[in-house]
Design a protein around this motif. Sequence first.
Motif, PDB file in Angstrom:
ATOM      1  N   ALA A 107     -69.897  11.956 -40.706  1.00 24.63           N
ATOM      2  CA  ALA A 107     -71.215  10.458 -41.469  1.00 24.63           C
ATOM      3  C   ALA A 107     -72.299  10.918 -41.747  1.00 24.63           C
ATOM      4  N   ALA A 124     -72.957   4.935 -47.980  1.00 23.90           N
ATOM      5  CA  ALA A 124     -72.535   5.064 -46.228  1.00 23.90           C
ATOM      6  C   ALA A 124     -73.694   3.289 -46.084  1.00 23.90           C
ATOM      7  N   SER A 138     -62.568   5.462 -43.468  1.00 26.77           N
ATOM      8  CA  SER A 138     -62.948   6.917 -44.143  1.00 26.77           C
ATOM      9  C   SER A 138     -63.854   7.843 -43.889  1.00 26.77           C
ATOM     10  N   TYR A 139     -64.569   7.763 -42.596  1.00 25.66           N
ATOM     11  CA  TYR A 139     -65.953   9.077 -42.636  1.00 25.66           C
ATOM     12  C   TYR A 139     -65.692   9.215 -41.002  1.00 25.66           C
ATOM     13  N   SER A 140     -66.128   9.733 -40.645  1.00 24.72           N
ATOM     14  CA  SER A 140     -65.431  11.012 -39.050  1.00 24.72           C
ATOM     15  C   SER A 140     -67.086  10.894 -38.875  1.00 24.72           C
ATOM     16  N   TRP A 162     -71.699   5.601 -34.678  1.00 26.45           N
ATOM     17  CA  TRP A 162     -71.030   5.808 -35.439  1.00 26.45           C
ATOM     18  C   TRP A 162     -69.345   5.429 -35.530  1.00 26.45           C
TER      19      TRP A 162
END
Length: 143
Positions: A77, A88, A71-73, A138
Amino acid sequence: MTNKFVKLALSIAALSPLLLSSIAPANAQASTAHMQKTGAHISTQVHPKNVKATKMMRATTATSKSTKLISYSPQTAPILRLGSRGKAVKEIQAFLKTQKLYNGATDGVYSRNTRSAIIAFQKSHNLKADGVVGVKTWSAIIH
């Protein structure tokens, strides 16, 4: 024949929560109620011939644990570093556990143990090993 099928279905479901979702809820509830009434036992022992299938199910389960990170970009993020706190961080810690890089508490506090695990992850992915979860880290975690 029906009881054998129910026992087999529940045994498989006991091995992997992912498989349980494919059983119709009404059937699962009826099967569970039947098992409770009859006092039937679900065996969680795995026959040696099924070891490969069991390993694949475990890998799928481990992978599904990290799906929260999808769900994170990488571009949006939060940048995480020593002292960071929150959801997170907790999700990163859980991911690092699935990678067997972190054995500390999944408490949402970016501690020295979390930083060490991130550095190990960064080194294993040929990233700058600075212990900071930025865009490149990330990206490697998500993909």
